[in-house]
Design a protein around this motif. Structure first.
Motif, PDB file in Angstrom:
ATOM      1  N   LEU A 545     -22.956  51.907  85.899  1.00 22.00           N
ATOM      2  CA  LEU A 545     -24.200  52.657  85.814  1.00 22.00           C
ATOM      3  C   LEU A 545     -24.057  54.041  86.435  1.00 22.00           C
ATOM      4  CD1 LEU A 545     -26.748  49.860  86.748  1.00 22.00           C
ATOM      5  CD2 LEU A 545     -26.400  50.856  84.496  1.00 22.00           C
ATOM      6  N   SER A 546     -23.425  54.101  87.631  1.00 23.34           N
ATOM      7  CA  SER A 546     -23.405  55.335  88.410  1.00 23.34           C
ATOM      8  C   SER A 546     -22.271  56.259  87.991  1.00 23.34           C
ATOM      9  CB  SER A 546     -23.287  54.995  89.895  1.00 23.34           C
ATOM     10  OG  SER A 546     -24.272  54.073  90.258  1.00 23.34           O
ATOM     11  N   SER A 547     -22.184  56.557  86.717  1.00 24.61           N
ATOM     12  CA  SER A 547     -21.142  57.449  86.238  1.00 24.61           C
ATOM     13  C   SER A 547     -21.659  58.231  85.042  1.00 24.61           C
ATOM     14  CB  SER A 547     -19.901  56.642  85.823  1.00 24.61           C
ATOM     15  OG  SER A 547     -20.197  55.836  84.701  1.00 24.61           O
ATOM     16  N   ALA A 548     -20.971  59.308  84.737  1.00 23.89           N
ATOM     17  CA  ALA A 548     -21.370  60.103  83.573  1.00 23.89           C
ATOM     18  C   ALA A 548     -21.256  59.268  82.302  1.00 23.89           C
ATOM     19  CB  ALA A 548     -20.502  61.350  83.479  1.00 23.89           C
ATOM     20  N   GLU A 549     -20.210  58.443  82.241  1.00 23.65           N
ATOM     21  CA  GLU A 549     -20.040  57.587  81.069  1.00 23.65           C
ATOM     22  C   GLU A 549     -21.173  56.570  80.974  1.00 23.65           C
ATOM     23  OE1 GLU A 549     -17.729  58.416  83.192  1.00 23.65           O
ATOM     24  OE2 GLU A 549     -16.383  59.602  81.950  1.00 23.65           O
ATOM     25  N   GLY A 550     -21.552  56.026  82.145  1.00 24.08           N
ATOM     26  CA  GLY A 550     -22.667  55.082  82.166  1.00 24.08           C
ATOM     27  C   GLY A 550     -23.961  55.746  81.742  1.00 24.08           C
ATOM     28  N   MET A 552     -24.232  58.321  79.697  1.00 30.71           N
ATOM     29  CA  MET A 552     -24.189  58.556  78.251  1.00 30.71           C
ATOM     30  C   MET A 552     -24.454  57.257  77.486  1.00 30.71           C
ATOM     31  SD  MET A 552     -23.914  61.685  77.641  1.00 30.71           S
ATOM     32  CE  MET A 552     -23.737  61.457  75.880  1.00 30.71           C
ATOM     33  N   ARG A 553     -23.908  56.146  77.991  1.00 35.01           N
ATOM     34  CA  ARG A 553     -24.160  54.859  77.307  1.00 35.01           C
ATOM     35  C   ARG A 553     -25.646  54.519  77.342  1.00 35.01           C
ATOM     36  NH1 ARG A 553     -19.332  53.295  79.881  1.00 35.01           N
ATOM     37  NH2 ARG A 553     -20.476  52.281  81.573  1.00 35.01           N
ATOM     38  N   GLU A 554     -26.279  54.776  78.497  1.00 36.14           N
ATOM     39  CA  GLU A 554     -27.697  54.463  78.617  1.00 36.14           C
ATOM     40  C   GLU A 554     -28.527  55.390  77.725  1.00 36.14           C
ATOM     41  OE1 GLU A 554     -30.174  51.575  80.427  1.00 36.14           O
ATOM     42  OE2 GLU A 554     -28.006  51.831  80.180  1.00 36.14           O
ATOM     43  N   TYR A 555     -28.127  56.663  77.646  1.00 36.36           N
ATOM     44  CA  TYR A 555     -28.823  57.604  76.773  1.00 36.36           C
ATOM     45  C   TYR A 555     -28.671  57.182  75.312  1.00 36.36           C
ATOM     46  CZ  TYR A 555     -29.694  61.792  74.013  1.00 36.36           C
ATOM     47  OH  TYR A 555     -30.152  62.665  73.059  1.00 36.36           O
ATOM     48  N   GLU A 556     -27.479  56.721  74.951  1.00 39.93           N
ATOM     49  CA  GLU A 556     -27.256  56.274  73.573  1.00 39.93           C
ATOM     50  C   GLU A 556     -28.089  55.038  73.255  1.00 39.93           C
ATOM     51  OE1 GLU A 556     -23.055  55.818  73.568  1.00 39.93           O
ATOM     52  OE2 GLU A 556     -22.672  57.993  73.485  1.00 39.93           O
ATOM     53  N   ARG A 557     -28.249  54.149  74.257  1.00 36.66           N
ATOM     54  CA  ARG A 557     -29.125  52.981  74.071  1.00 36.66           C
ATOM     55  C   ARG A 557     -30.565  53.421  73.812  1.00 36.66           C
ATOM     56  NH1 ARG A 557     -30.295  48.097  77.211  1.00 36.66           N
ATOM     57  NH2 ARG A 557     -30.398  49.368  79.099  1.00 36.66           N
ATOM     58  N   LEU A 558     -30.990  54.426  74.556  1.00 39.87           N
ATOM     59  CA  LEU A 558     -32.342  54.966  74.395  1.00 39.87           C
ATOM     60  C   LEU A 558     -32.527  55.519  72.992  1.00 39.87           C
ATOM     61  CD1 LEU A 558     -35.088  55.929  75.542  1.00 39.87           C
ATOM     62  CD2 LEU A 558     -33.913  57.977  76.349  1.00 39.87           C
ATOM     63  N   ILE A 559     -31.573  56.316  72.525  1.00 30.51           N
ATOM     64  CA  ILE A 559     -31.670  56.920  71.195  1.00 30.51           C
ATOM     65  C   ILE A 559     -31.653  55.847  70.120  1.00 30.51           C
ATOM     66  CG2 ILE A 559     -30.523  58.459  69.547  1.00 30.51           C
ATOM     67  CD1 ILE A 559     -31.931  59.805  71.959  1.00 30.51           C
ATOM     68  N   ALA A 560     -30.766  54.855  70.282  1.00 30.67           N
ATOM     69  CA  ALA A 560     -30.675  53.784  69.286  1.00 30.67           C
ATOM     70  C   ALA A 560     -31.989  53.021  69.173  1.00 30.67           C
ATOM     71  CB  ALA A 560     -29.537  52.829  69.655  1.00 30.67           C
ATOM     72  N   HIS A 561     -32.620  52.763  70.306  1.00 29.72           N
ATOM     73  CA  HIS A 561     -33.898  52.036  70.273  1.00 29.72           C
ATOM     74  C   HIS A 561     -34.981  52.894  69.622  1.00 29.72           C
ATOM     75  CE1 HIS A 561     -36.902  49.104  71.394  1.00 29.72           C
ATOM     76  NE2 HIS A 561     -37.623  50.051  71.954  1.00 29.72           N
ATOM     77  N   CYS A 562     -35.003  54.167  69.943  1.00 28.87           N
ATOM     78  CA  CYS A 562     -35.984  55.071  69.317  1.00 28.87           C
ATOM     79  C   CYS A 562     -35.794  55.083  67.806  1.00 28.87           C
ATOM     80  CB  CYS A 562     -35.838  56.480  69.883  1.00 28.87           C
ATOM     81  SG  CYS A 562     -36.433  56.673  71.574  1.00 28.87           S
ATOM     82  N   ASP A 563     -34.547  55.156  67.362  1.00 28.31           N
ATOM     83  CA  ASP A 563     -34.266  55.169  65.923  1.00 28.31           C
ATOM     84  C   ASP A 563     -34.702  53.862  65.277  1.00 28.31           C
ATOM     85  OD1 ASP A 563     -33.197  57.666  66.277  1.00 28.31           O
ATOM     86  OD2 ASP A 563     -31.103  57.009  66.234  1.00 28.31           O
ATOM     87  N   GLU A 564     -34.458  52.756  65.964  1.00 24.08           N
ATOM     88  CA  GLU A 564     -34.833  51.444  65.436  1.00 24.08           C
ATOM     89  C   GLU A 564     -36.342  51.334  65.264  1.00 24.08           C
ATOM     90  OE1 GLU A 564     -34.783  46.834  67.021  1.00 24.08           O
ATOM     91  OE2 GLU A 564     -33.172  48.190  67.661  1.00 24.08           O
TER      92      GLU A 564
END
Length: 860
Positions: A545-550, A552-564
């Motif tokens: 969670l506490s990383s830039a990669e984490g 970005m993954r969380e942001y991508e989850r957010l975008i994917a849910h919005c798209d869904e």
């Protein structure tokens, strides 16, 4: 009725009765309404009978009315008495109904006798005509039914009366004499006579109430034996409830006769019958289990009384200690029915009984009853006494007491006290059947209290709210309630600044949660806040969670849910909301990417490419958006983009640009000082140029929006522009601007405002850098001698003073002495950075003093 209306008044009444009977059997309406409908149906039948004196159907109507009164209208009250002891109210109501039932049945018997007498007076021809009509068959069919119904009518009426009531004794004796006069009812096998077993039971129950325990036992044994001989399975199931009632009576008969081992055996048979009784029984299974527990209790209490009477006090106490435990076990096994059990015990308590003489279960029942009657003060008093002296084996009852206390406080609107009581249940008694419900109530009530509180009470309510959710999550982690409130717990942690805990809690919020979208938003913000705290180097931390990669993954989850959600057929308002979420999440993500501890500036710039086109309605994010861009360009050394982007931003957000530019300027100046102190010359130079551009744009913005800026604010912005020119190396322009701003007529440095002091310092620094150390020295000295040593600016001014004196080649030993003296008096010397520069100046002047001393020694 509309299509086929009745053709006479009696038919109308009969139709209305059928409607009321249908209502009385409709389980979709409440019990009170069904009882009222049944009573109205019976009253309609009474009216029909009264208005139809010559109608031969009246015999069937009288029989139907008697049965309905006895087996339907009186049933709830007679069952309550026979199965669980009943209450005074049950007996009073039963008496009113059975009185009508007995009168109806006796009326039927009188009219049957009258009709038989009339038949006896008929001629042969009249008799043959009557016989052919079927009337005699009707009379012969109804007469024995009336006799049998009267037996039960008398018994139920007797049950509702006090033990010493003379009418009760008379009715019980009439039952026995009737059965004695008709021995065939008791002797003809059940397969041939469907009322044998019921008749044996009513005989035994009557004998028991006349205290003839021996004769009662004989009847009960005969009924049990007859039941065992029934071969037909459906017939056996039909009368199983009667045998169950007979076993209840047998337990009581043996108990009252002092035959305790036999009573225990009867109790075991009763328990077996409960398990064997079909699901479609008319008596509620819980009522049977409650009857079993109450019988067990009464048996223990009877044995305790006998033991005490015989001087065996310890044995008596042992039985008293066991008496209430079957009831407590039943509340745990049937939690949804526990209120019914407590209420039953409460209603059976003798009026005015001393609480101190009650057993533990009775005391708890007393609390339950008092709360239901809204006698809260007395309920709390009884509850406090119980909780204050509870024994280890009574702990099983504590949750119910706490629940009732919580319920009482809730009804009194004492939300904090109610929540505290419910919270104690969830925390200390999580295995209690109602603990999860109590935990949820603790959360909801403490939240309501928190929302309505203020001042110190709000802090206390907030602490309880947090504790309640923590308890719910810890004690019931897999419950739907915990899954729901986990989102709100994450909010609490984030509000407290606990980004790590908040992010971890948000990661556990499921897709089914109504705030799942908000949880994804908060998760992005939480991880961004973690990164902001600088714990991760370049975003490559070990935590997912506490990383830039984490992030970005969380942001991508957010975008994917919005798209869904958007593709699932969202309306325009929802699509706008989703676009706002996407835009906010993107800016938050990029703000974290450009943190010095992460340093992903190019990625941030690329992610924000075309932002305005993608999110045309995200104007409120403009300031944050351009802040990311400007800081990214500046950190990448692309100052030409900075110079071009700032005016572009101001044009896009003219109203809010001032606040954003000021915020960017402050951050940039802060970075400039940090980098300069670290010796990062190129990087600090870039920061200075960015700060200058920001100051210039801010000054230009003030000119077009001057009405919204105070005079003091305008002066501060002008000072920032002068300082930015100084830091960027344009000393002449800085000197010019400081000259315009220099305060006039202020003789004492301590009277200067912060802005005035900074202006004078900047003016002096510009003069020093231009080589005019004489004029600069005068200003530095004024500040150094007039400002408080607690102010960093005083130490900067003293450093400038000594630097000018060094440049002017004043006495080196004097300056060494000054620095050493200041270091002795004020060891911190204005902070680590300034102290280091003082040391450098000290060493420089020591070397100069040494050189001067050596030079003086060489002279002849």
């Amino acid at each position: 009725m509309k299509d086929f209306p009745p053709d006479n008044p009696v038919a109308v009444l009969l139709m209305r009765r059928e409607v009321k009977l249908s209502e009385s059997r409709n389980t979709a309406i409440d019990s009170a309404a069904r009882k009222a409908a049944l009573a109205e149906a019976n009253d309609l039948l009474r009216q029909i009978i009264e208005e139809s004196p010559g109608d031969l159907r009246r015999f069937d109507w009288l029989l139907a009315l008697g049965r309905s009164l006895l087996y339907e209208e009186a049933a709830p009250y007679s069952s309550a008495i026979l199965y669980v002891g009943g209450t005074a109210s049950d007996r009073e109501t039963l008496g009113r109904v059975t009185e009508r039932a007995v009168k109806t049945i006796r009326k039927l018997e009188r009219e049957l006798e009258g009709e038989y007498a009339r038949v006896d007076q008929m001629s042969a021809a009249e008799f043959e005509t009557l016989e052919a009509s079927g009337v005699l068959d009707t009379l012969d069919r109804i007469s024995p039914q009336a006799d049998y119904l009267l037996i039960w009518g008398l018994f139920y009426d007797a049950v509702g009366r006090d033990a010493d009531d003379a009418v009760r004794v008379s009715e019980l004796n009439e039952i026995l004499s009737t059965l004695t006069a008709r021995p065939a009812i008791l002797t003809t096998p059940q397969d041939q006579n469907p009322v044998q077993i019921p008749a044996l039971l009513v005989a035994g129950m009557s004998q028991r109430r006349l205290n003839d325990h021996h004769r009662a036992r004989e009847y009960f044994d005969r009924a049990r034996a007859a039941f065992e001989r029934v071969a037909n399975a459906s017939e056996k199931d039909r009368i199983r409830e009667l045998i169950t009632l007979g076993e209840i009576e047998t337990v009581q008969n043996n108990r009252d006769d002092g035959r305790f081992p036999a009573a225990v055996s009867s109790l075991a048979r009763f328990e077996k019958l409960i398990e064997e009784t079909p699901e479609n029984r008319s008596v509620d299974p819980f009522v049977l289990r409650m009857s079993h527990a109450l019988l067990s209790r009464s048996l223990h209490l009877a044995r305790a009384r006998l033991a005490v009477h015989l001087g065996r006090k310890e044995e008596g106490e042992e039985h008293r200690g066991k008496a209430w435990k079957p009831l407590a076990a039943l509340t745990l096994g049937s939690p949804e029915k526990r209120s019914e059990l407590y209420s039953t015990v409460y209603r059976q308590l003798a009026p005015g009984v001393d609480v101190a003489t009650m057993d533990p279960f009775e005391r708890v029942a007393c609390v339950v009853g008092l709360v239901s009657e809204e006698k809260f003060d007395l309920a709390f008093e009884v509850a406090d006494a119980f909780l204050g002296s509870v024994k280890p084996d009574e702990q099983v009852l504590v949750p119910e007491v706490l629940y009732q206390v919580g319920l009482g406080h809730y009804r009194l609107k004492n939300l904090a006290k109610a929540a505290a009581s419910f919270l104690r249940i969830a925390g200390d008694y999580p295995s209690w059947p109602g603990a999860l419900r109590a935990g949820e109530l603790a959360v909801k009530l403490s939240y309501a209290e928190y929302n309505s509180a203020n001042g110190s009470t709000k802090s206390n309510a907030g602490a309880m709210y947090k504790s309640a959710i923590q308890t719910l999550l810890e004690k019931f982690p897999d419950s739907s309630q915990a899954k729901y409130w986990r989102f709100f717990y994450a909010q609490i942690l984030l509000d407290e600044g606990n980004a790590d805990g908040g992010a971890a809690s948000l990661a556990m919020v499921g897709r089914e949660h109504p705030h799942y979208l908000e949880s994804l938003e908060l998760s992005v913000r939480a991880i961004a806040r973690q990164l902001e705290r600088g714990g991760i180097s370049k975003g490559n931390g070990s935590s997912p969670l506490s990383s830039a990669e984490g992030l970005m993954r969380e942001y991508e989850r957010l975008i994917a849910h919005c798209d869904e959600v958007s593709l699932g057929g969202a309306d325009e308002a929802t699509k706008d909301r989703l676009d706002g979420v996407r835009a906010g999440g993107l800016v938050t993500t990029c703000e974290a990417l450009i943190l010095p501890s992460v340093g992903k500036y190019r990625e941030a710039v690329d992610l924000l490419s075309g932002f305005e086109k993608k999110f045309p309605k995200a104007g409120t994010l403009s300031g944050r958006l351009w802040r990311v861009r400007l800081l990214s360009f500046e950190s990448l050394g692309e100052l030409e983009h900075v110079a071009r982007s700032i005016p572009e931003y101001v044009a896009s957000d003219s109203r809010g640009a001032g606040e954003t530019l000021q915020s960017l300027h402050d951050a940039t100046i802060g970075e400039f000082h940090r980098l300069r102190e670290m010796g990062e010359i190129v990087a600090s130079r870039n920061k200075a140029m960015t700060a200058l551009t920001l100051s210039q744009q801010l000054s230009a913005w003030v000119k077009s929006h001057g009405s919204s800026v105070s005079p003091a604010g305008k002066r501060l912005i002008a000072l920032q522009l002068a300082e930015a020119n100084l830091y960027a190396g344009d000393v002449d322009r800085a000197n010019e601007l400081f000259g315009i701003l220099s305060p006039e007529g202020v003789a004492i440095a301590s009277e200067l405002t912060n802005v005035e002091a900074r202006t004078l310092f900047g003016k002096a620094e510009a003069l020093r850098l231009r080589g005019d150390c004489g004029r600069a020295l005068l200003i530095f000295n004024r500040l150094a001698t007039g400002l408080s040593p607690k102010l960093p600016l005083r130490w900067e001014a003293l450093l400038g003073d000594l630097q000018c004196r060094t440049t002017l080649l004043e006495d080196a030993r004097g300056m060494v002495k000054v620095i050493e003296q200041q270091a002795y008096l004020y060891p911190e010397m204005g902070g680590a950075v300034l102290a280091k520069r003082f040391v450098e100046l000290l060493n420089q002047n020591r070397e100069r003093a040494s050189a001067e001393l050596s030079g003086a020694g060489l002279q002849p």
